[in-house]
Design a protein around this motif. Structure first.
Motif, PDB file in Angstrom:
ATOM      1  N   VAL A  72       2.039   0.750 -24.890  1.00 44.62           N
ATOM      2  CA  VAL A  72       0.824   0.714 -24.480  1.00 44.62           C
ATOM      3  C   VAL A  72      -0.377   0.068 -23.320  1.00 44.62           C
ATOM      4  CG1 VAL A  72      -2.072   0.833 -24.803  1.00 44.62           C
ATOM      5  CG2 VAL A  72      -0.346   0.718 -26.798  1.00 44.62           C
ATOM      6  N   GLY A  73       0.761  -0.619 -23.034  1.00 48.02           N
ATOM      7  CA  GLY A  73       0.188  -1.510 -21.410  1.00 48.02           C
ATOM      8  C   GLY A  73       0.992  -1.374 -20.970  1.00 48.02           C
ATOM      9  N   LEU A  74       2.053  -0.702 -21.329  1.00 50.87           N
ATOM     10  CA  LEU A  74       2.930   0.632 -19.684  1.00 50.87           C
ATOM     11  C   LEU A  74       2.302   1.542 -19.206  1.00 50.87           C
ATOM     12  CD1 LEU A  74       6.674  -0.179 -20.341  1.00 50.87           C
ATOM     13  CD2 LEU A  74       5.789  -1.124 -17.982  1.00 50.87           C
ATOM     14  N   TYR A  75       1.644   2.237 -20.128  1.00 53.38           N
ATOM     15  CA  TYR A  75       0.833   3.237 -19.839  1.00 53.38           C
ATOM     16  C   TYR A  75      -0.554   2.998 -19.517  1.00 53.38           C
ATOM     17  CZ  TYR A  75      -2.779   6.756 -21.009  1.00 53.38           C
ATOM     18  OH  TYR A  75      -3.925   7.818 -21.462  1.00 53.38           O
ATOM     19  N   THR A  76      -1.097   1.677 -19.508  1.00 52.88           N
ATOM     20  CA  THR A  76      -1.799   1.599 -19.611  1.00 52.88           C
ATOM     21  C   THR A  76      -2.512   1.157 -18.091  1.00 52.88           C
ATOM     22  OG1 THR A  76      -3.089   1.333 -21.159  1.00 52.88           O
ATOM     23  CG2 THR A  76      -4.630   0.325 -19.321  1.00 52.88           C
ATOM     24  N   ILE A  87       3.402  -1.718 -10.067  1.00 52.64           N
ATOM     25  CA  ILE A  87       3.592  -0.762 -11.243  1.00 52.64           C
ATOM     26  C   ILE A  87       5.622  -1.014 -11.002  1.00 52.64           C
ATOM     27  CG2 ILE A  87       2.984   1.782 -12.350  1.00 52.64           C
ATOM     28  CD1 ILE A  87       0.795   1.497 -10.871  1.00 52.64           C
ATOM     29  N   ALA A  88       6.509  -0.301 -10.252  1.00 45.33           N
ATOM     30  CA  ALA A  88       7.495  -0.341 -10.410  1.00 45.33           C
ATOM     31  C   ALA A  88       8.119  -1.534 -10.278  1.00 45.33           C
ATOM     32  CB  ALA A  88       7.442   0.023  -8.486  1.00 45.33           C
ATOM     33  N   ALA A  89       7.331  -2.861  -9.725  1.00 46.38           N
ATOM     34  CA  ALA A  89       8.311  -4.341 -10.255  1.00 46.38           C
ATOM     35  C   ALA A  89       7.768  -4.638 -11.547  1.00 46.38           C
ATOM     36  CB  ALA A  89       7.427  -5.489  -9.119  1.00 46.38           C
ATOM     37  N   LEU A  90       7.096  -4.270 -12.595  1.00 44.08           N
ATOM     38  CA  LEU A  90       6.721  -4.518 -13.701  1.00 44.08           C
ATOM     39  C   LEU A  90       7.003  -3.528 -14.926  1.00 44.08           C
ATOM     40  CD1 LEU A  90       2.608  -5.237 -13.850  1.00 44.08           C
ATOM     41  CD2 LEU A  90       4.698  -7.100 -13.613  1.00 44.08           C
ATOM     42  N   ALA A  91       7.211  -2.489 -14.028  1.00 46.84           N
ATOM     43  CA  ALA A  91       7.758  -1.598 -15.238  1.00 46.84           C
ATOM     44  C   ALA A  91       9.547  -1.842 -14.670  1.00 46.84           C
ATOM     45  CB  ALA A  91       7.995  -0.186 -14.505  1.00 46.84           C
ATOM     46  N   GLY A  92       9.632  -2.194 -13.672  1.00 48.21           N
ATOM     47  CA  GLY A  92      11.417  -2.604 -13.581  1.00 48.21           C
ATOM     48  C   GLY A  92      11.584  -4.304 -14.781  1.00 48.21           C
ATOM     49  N   MET A  93      10.561  -5.043 -14.901  1.00 47.08           N
ATOM     50  CA  MET A  93      10.754  -6.508 -15.705  1.00 47.08           C
ATOM     51  C   MET A  93      11.381  -5.712 -16.391  1.00 47.08           C
ATOM     52  SD  MET A  93       8.245  -8.460 -13.532  1.00 47.08           S
ATOM     53  CE  MET A  93       8.436 -10.599 -14.353  1.00 47.08           C
ATOM     54  N   SER A  94      10.139  -4.727 -17.225  1.00 46.52           N
ATOM     55  CA  SER A  94      10.411  -4.111 -18.546  1.00 46.52           C
ATOM     56  C   SER A  94      11.383  -3.629 -19.282  1.00 46.52           C
ATOM     57  CB  SER A  94       8.777  -3.580 -18.648  1.00 46.52           C
ATOM     58  OG  SER A  94       8.776  -3.363 -20.760  1.00 46.52           O
ATOM     59  N   LEU A  95      11.723  -2.932 -18.150  1.00 48.42           N
ATOM     60  CA  LEU A  95      13.484  -1.922 -18.514  1.00 48.42           C
ATOM     61  C   LEU A  95      13.855  -3.118 -19.230  1.00 48.42           C
ATOM     62  CD1 LEU A  95      14.866   0.761 -18.804  1.00 48.42           C
ATOM     63  CD2 LEU A  95      14.913   0.286 -16.492  1.00 48.42           C
ATOM     64  N   LEU A  96      14.445  -3.876 -17.598  1.00 46.46           N
ATOM     65  CA  LEU A  96      15.498  -5.592 -18.098  1.00 46.46           C
ATOM     66  C   LEU A  96      15.023  -6.378 -18.557  1.00 46.46           C
ATOM     67  CD1 LEU A  96      18.176  -6.493 -16.480  1.00 46.46           C
ATOM     68  CD2 LEU A  96      16.313  -8.215 -15.030  1.00 46.46           C
ATOM     69  N   GLY A  97      14.029  -6.330 -19.047  1.00 50.05           N
ATOM     70  CA  GLY A  97      13.872  -7.455 -20.493  1.00 50.05           C
ATOM     71  C   GLY A  97      14.316  -6.388 -22.193  1.00 50.05           C
ATOM     72  N   THR A  98      13.603  -4.932 -22.134  1.00 47.65           N
ATOM     73  CA  THR A  98      14.319  -4.123 -23.572  1.00 47.65           C
ATOM     74  C   THR A  98      15.154  -4.930 -23.156  1.00 47.65           C
ATOM     75  OG1 THR A  98      11.697  -4.133 -23.163  1.00 47.65           O
ATOM     76  CG2 THR A  98      13.517  -3.021 -24.602  1.00 47.65           C
ATOM     77  N   LEU A  99      16.475  -4.341 -21.569  1.00 51.54           N
ATOM     78  CA  LEU A  99      17.810  -4.026 -21.217  1.00 51.54           C
ATOM     79  C   LEU A  99      18.550  -5.240 -22.302  1.00 51.54           C
ATOM     80  CD1 LEU A  99      19.677  -1.994 -21.533  1.00 51.54           C
ATOM     81  CD2 LEU A  99      19.795  -2.722 -18.800  1.00 51.54           C
ATOM     82  N   LEU A 139       5.807   7.321 -16.713  1.00 57.47           N
ATOM     83  CA  LEU A 139       5.913   8.760 -17.016  1.00 57.47           C
ATOM     84  C   LEU A 139       3.994   9.492 -17.029  1.00 57.47           C
ATOM     85  CD1 LEU A 139       9.078   9.910 -17.186  1.00 57.47           C
ATOM     86  CD2 LEU A 139       8.336   9.083 -15.070  1.00 57.47           C
ATOM     87  N   LEU A 140       3.886   9.536 -18.073  1.00 54.90           N
ATOM     88  CA  LEU A 140       2.336   9.787 -18.917  1.00 54.90           C
ATOM     89  C   LEU A 140       1.164   8.811 -18.127  1.00 54.90           C
ATOM     90  CD1 LEU A 140       1.093  11.740 -20.836  1.00 54.90           C
ATOM     91  CD2 LEU A 140       1.348   9.604 -22.907  1.00 54.90           C
ATOM     92  N   GLY A 141       1.402   7.453 -18.442  1.00 57.88           N
ATOM     93  CA  GLY A 141       0.448   7.385 -17.813  1.00 57.88           C
ATOM     94  C   GLY A 141       0.138   7.628 -16.369  1.00 57.88           C
TER      95      GLY A 141
END
Length: 448
Positions: A72-76, A87-99, A139-141
């Motif tokens: 929900v946070g990424l969408y918002t 947005i790109a930096a935080l999305a990359g950090m979230s992707l890396l952490g989840t990976l 992408l939806l956000g």
């Protein structure tokens, strides 16, 4: 309500996952539950501080909690007005952490399993899981944010267009009001020029008729005929203007105006002569007025028909205009310089009206004064000047009413055509009116 419900779900999820994290970390379960409740409830602030929500979700990712909060946070965040680089930096950090977390957790599960899935299994599952938890909400956000900005832009454009249409409507109404005012002013000028000049001459001739009725009956008859002629001319010009205003009623007005036989005019003039011979000055004046009235209604219809196709007075009519003033007792000299030519109808009519109004003012305010009318045809303009000397009756006027609009109307006419108008008293005690109109000739010819 939506944010509150999502925050409660996120807090419940983080509380359950926090209990498991506390068990794995050899901590009291209550500590993990409280930590999960506090971390999950941060989702209620997603609209105001979406960056903080995403940072918290990234921070609790190693504890394997906050998956709903991260989605929900990424969408918002993607749907908000935050700069794209953030947005790109935080999305990359979230992707890396989840990976990383998914890779470690999957590897541990494979190590304790009874089968060997191969070396490709852990990386593929880690990449698919991390992308599946990060890409769809992002992408939806982005789509919702772009659509929201587009709708806002369209709404602002619609409001702007509505304001412009309102402004255009106001301007159209102002132009219509200005056009109506200009038309009323133009009609008022025409009525003033026609009525003031003709009626002023009629009053002057009527006074002369009263003065000579007893002494010279033949002259009284001539004056009565002149009054009738001027009345017919005034009525013809008035009918032309009224015909423009009431074009739909022209046929009705023509049918209602029954022509009077010309014999009635002669009878009325004869009555004026008989009254003059009898010595009744008042009766002679009344008979002269009757002759004027019969002349108007008897011949105005034919005169109106004859001049209906014309375009109003022109410079060619200046001779008859000056002659009328001479017949009214004014000493007028007309001089024309340069080679006459035909100008546009509005220029010709304006030049005629200026001379006409100037002579009318002489009749009104300088009775008995001599006047000079000068017209000059130049290469690029036409100039006219009307000057009168001091009144022979001590500057006493003829007792005619004046609205004070004569000079104003002349100035408006000349200025409307881009000309120059000057008026004022002369050193000799008279008055001078001068006007210059730019050339608008229809048939060009060399100036003399």
């Amino acid at each position: 309500m939506l944010d509150g419900g999502l925050a409660l779900l996120s807090a419940a999820e983080c509380a359950l996952e926090g209990a498991g994290f506390a068990e794995r970390a050899s901590l009291p379960a209550l500590v993990g539950v409280v930590f999960g409740l506090l971390a999950g409830s941060v989702l209620v602030l997603r609209r105001r501080w979406p960056v903080a929500v995403v940072l918290v979700s990234i921070a609790v990712t190693p504890a394997e909690m906050g998956f709903l909060m991260g989605i929900v946070g990424l969408y918002t965040l993607a749907a908000s007005e935050v700069p794209r680089r953030v947005i790109a930096a935080l999305a990359g950090m979230s992707l890396l952490g989840t990976l990383v977390v998914t890779f470690v957790r999957t590897r541990q599960d494979v190590a304790t399993a009874d089968f060997d899935p191969g070396p490709w299994y852990v990386p593929v599952v880690s990449v698919v899981m991390s992308i599946g938890l990060t890409a769809p909400p992002l992408l939806l956000g982005l789509y919702v944010g772009a659509r929201r900005r587009l709708m806002e832009s369209l709404r602002e454009r619609a409001i702007s267009l509505e304001q412009e249409l309102t402004l255009l409507a106001d301007r159209a109404e102002q132009r219509a009001q200005w056009a109506r005012t200009e038309e009323r002013t133009r009609i008022a000028r025409e009525m003033h020029d026609v009525v003031a000049h003709r009626v002023s001459l009629m009053v002057v001739h009527a006074a002369a008729l009263q003065a000579v009725a007893l002494k010279d009956p033949q002259k009284a008859v001539r004056n009565a005929a002149l009054v009738g002629d001027m009345g017919r001319q005034a009525l013809t010009e008035l009918r032309e203007m009224l015909g423009v205003l009431r074009s739909g009623e022209e046929a009705v007005a023509r049918a209602a105006a029954e022509p009077v036989p010309l014999a009635a005019v002669g009878a009325a003039a004869a009555a004026a002569a008989e009254a003059a011979e009898a010595g009744d000055g008042v009766q002679a004046g009344e008979a002269g007025e009757a002759a004027g009235e019969f002349g108007e209604f008897g011949e105005a219809g034919e005169a109106g028909e004859a001049s209906a196709a014309g375009e109003g007075p022109s410079l060619a009519d200046l001779g008859s205009l000056v002659e009328q003033s001479r017949l009214a007792g004014m000493a007028v000299e007309l001089s024309v310089h340069g080679e006459p030519r035909v100008y546009r109808p509005d220029v010709e009519q304006t030049a005629f009206r200026v001379v006409q109004e100037a002579l009318t003012n002489v009749h009104k305010h300088a009775a008995g004064a001599k006047a000079w009318v000068r017209v000059a045809h130049r290469a690029a303009e036409i100039a006219m000047q009307v000057e009168n000397g001091p009144s022979l009756r001590g500057a006493a006027d003829a007792g005619l009413p004046s609205g004070g609009n004569g000079l104003v109307g002349m100035r408006e006419r000349v200025s409307a055509l881009g000309g120059v108008f000057v008026s004022g008293p002369t050193d000799g005690g008279g008055f001078r009116v001068s006007a210059v109109l730019p050339m608008g000739s229809q048939a060009e010819s060399p100036a003399g």
